[in-house]
Every structure is written in structure tokens, then in C-alpha cells.
Design an enzyme around this catalytic site. Structure first.
Site, PDB file in Angstrom:
ATOM      1  N   HIS A 184      56.141  42.338  59.419  1.00 18.77           N
ATOM      2  CA  HIS A 184      55.594  42.494  60.940  1.00 18.77           C
ATOM      3  C   HIS A 184      54.527  43.670  60.999  1.00 18.77           C
ATOM      4  O   HIS A 184      53.614  43.333  61.631  1.00 18.77           O
ATOM      5  CB  HIS A 184      56.318  42.693  62.043  1.00 18.77           C
ATOM      6  N   ASN A 185      54.817  44.705  60.222  1.00 19.13           N
ATOM      7  CA  ASN A 185      53.565  45.629  60.631  1.00 19.13           C
ATOM      8  C   ASN A 185      52.811  46.096  59.261  1.00 19.13           C
ATOM      9  O   ASN A 185      52.084  46.988  59.371  1.00 19.13           O
ATOM     10  CB  ASN A 185      54.722  47.309  60.871  1.00 19.13           C
ATOM     11  N   VAL A 208      61.173  62.109  58.245  1.00 17.13           N
ATOM     12  CA  VAL A 208      60.371  62.271  59.427  1.00 17.13           C
ATOM     13  C   VAL A 208      59.134  62.990  59.231  1.00 17.13           C
ATOM     14  O   VAL A 208      58.379  62.325  59.762  1.00 17.13           O
ATOM     15  CB  VAL A 208      61.262  62.892  60.607  1.00 17.13           C
ATOM     16  N   CYS A 246      61.032  63.094  51.996  1.00 18.26           N
ATOM     17  CA  CYS A 246      61.380  64.589  52.382  1.00 18.26           C
ATOM     18  C   CYS A 246      62.800  64.635  52.688  1.00 18.26           C
ATOM     19  O   CYS A 246      63.559  63.630  52.253  1.00 18.26           O
ATOM     20  CB  CYS A 246      60.294  64.963  53.266  1.00 18.26           C
ATOM     21  N   GLY A 247      63.096  65.556  53.450  1.00 15.64           N
ATOM     22  CA  GLY A 247      64.647  65.734  53.707  1.00 15.64           C
ATOM     23  C   GLY A 247      65.234  64.643  54.620  1.00 15.64           C
ATOM     24  O   GLY A 247      66.012  64.039  54.387  1.00 15.64           O
ATOM     25  N   THR A 248      64.341  64.414  55.627  1.00 11.79           N
ATOM     26  CA  THR A 248      64.652  63.489  56.657  1.00 11.79           C
ATOM     27  C   THR A 248      63.724  62.263  56.662  1.00 11.79           C
ATOM     28  O   THR A 248      64.130  61.131  57.172  1.00 11.79           O
ATOM     29  CB  THR A 248      64.497  63.842  58.116  1.00 11.79           C
ATOM     30  N   HIS A 275      51.145  38.774  64.259  1.00  6.58           N
ATOM     31  CA  HIS A 275      51.371  40.361  63.881  1.00  6.58           C
ATOM     32  C   HIS A 275      50.078  40.827  63.487  1.00  6.58           C
ATOM     33  O   HIS A 275      49.974  42.260  63.471  1.00  6.58           O
ATOM     34  CB  HIS A 275      52.306  40.191  62.591  1.00  6.58           C
ATOM     35  N   ASP A 287      58.874  66.103  48.622  1.00  5.57           N
ATOM     36  CA  ASP A 287      58.992  67.596  48.838  1.00  5.57           C
ATOM     37  C   ASP A 287      60.127  67.914  47.894  1.00  5.57           C
ATOM     38  O   ASP A 287      60.792  67.258  47.079  1.00  5.57           O
ATOM     39  CB  ASP A 287      58.974  68.180  50.240  1.00  5.57           C
ATOM     40  N   HIS A 288      60.357  69.141  47.967  1.00  6.63           N
ATOM     41  CA  HIS A 288      61.163  69.820  47.079  1.00  6.63           C
ATOM     42  C   HIS A 288      62.656  69.311  47.289  1.00  6.63           C
ATOM     43  O   HIS A 288      63.708  69.471  46.353  1.00  6.63           O
ATOM     44  CB  HIS A 288      61.592  71.437  47.133  1.00  6.63           C
TER      45      HIS A 288
END
Ligand code: RB5
Length: 147
Positions: free
Chosen positions: A98-99, A69, A65-67, A133, A8-9
Site C-alpha cells: 500500500h505504501n 524509531v 537502530c535500537g528501536t 495507493h 548504528d552500534h
């Protein structure tokens, strides 16, 4: 290996740095935007990254993005995507081993460029270990399929 990268911005500068770093390391990179510093909505850019991965137009995706999250939450709504939000390299490495995370997210307001490069490098250099896994990932897919 080809990487799709979107942001994002808040993350235009960091995306440019990461793209440069990846190209210097020999990766093919497709930038999906945004290229603007005008406020925009992170789910749009996260979804674009994920669609590239699902269409096999990219092997893996990076979404910023910013975080980290919001964009990771958005990415994880796309069926077949396992997005991880990482602020340090250890979790990034384990998220592949693992993921089998196929999209890496982080926050441009959280990590500096050098730490972000370390996170990206650990993630890309790690390999999925399979075995127990895979069983756990199959369980995640079952949850996803229940809707
Ligand atoms: C944008 O201001 C910000 O909300 C976004 O970049 C991200 O941090 C959301 O999770």
C-alpha cells in the site's frame, strides 16, 4: 535485487544476521556501516542507506537502530524516501503493498533475529499494488514538496 543495509552500534549483530539471511536468499547486499560497537549516531547510517536507494545503487534499503524509531525518522527526512518502522510482518507486507515503502526499519532491542527475518521476508516478497495507493503516495509527495 540489491539491498543496502545500515545500522548504528546497537544493531551490529542483527545486521550481520540479516545480511547473511538475505545473501542466502540470493539478494545482493551492500552494508554501509557501522561495523563498530562504539556509540554512534543513527541518522548518519540511515542517511547512507537512503542515499544508496536514491542513487539507484540499491533497489531497497534496510536501516536498523535500537528501536527502529530514530533511524526511521531520520530516513523519512530524505526526500523521496518512504521509510517504515515495523516490529511485525503484517505491517511490513502492507507497507510495500500500500505504501510502497522503499526503506524498512526495525529495532535490534525490540525484535529478535528470527522475527526480524520474517519481517524482512514479508517486506521483500510483497509487491506495490498501485491504483488508489499510488494516489495516496502522490499526496504524500505533495506534502513533501511543500516543505
Ligand atoms: C541508541 O542508544 C539508541 O538511541 C538508538 O539506537 C535508537 O534506538 C534511536 O531511536
Amino acid at each position: 535485487m540489491k539491498i543496502a543495509i545500515g545500522n548504528d552500534h546497537s544493531a551490529v549483530d542483527l545486521r550481520e544476521e540479516i545480511t547473511k539471511h538475505l545473501r542466502e536468499r540470493g539478494f545482493e547486499v551492500e552494508e554501509v556501516g557501522t561495523f563498530s560497537r562504539e556509540s554512534s549516531n543513527y541518522p548518519e547510517w540511515g542517511e547512507k542507506v537512503c542515499r544508496k536507494v536514491l542513487a539507484k545503487e540499491a533497489d531497497l534499503g534496510i536501516a536498523i537502530c535500537g528501536t527502529g524509531v530514530g533511524i526511521s525518522i531520520a530516513c523519512n527526512k530524505v526526500k523521496g524516501i518512504r521509510a517504515v518502522c515495523c516490529s511485525e510482518p503484517y505491517s511490513a507486507r502492507l507497507s510495500r503493498q500500500h505504501n510502497n515503502a522503499n526503506v524498512l526499519c526495525f529495532g535490534a532491542r525490540v525484535v529478535g533475529a528470527e522475527l526480524a527475518k520474517m519481517i524482512v521476508d514479508e517486506w521483500l516478497d510483497a509487491e506495490f499494488q498501485g491504483g488508489r495507493h499510488q494516489t495516496r503516495i502522490d499526496m504524500i509527495t505533495e506534502i513533501e514538496n511543500k516543505g
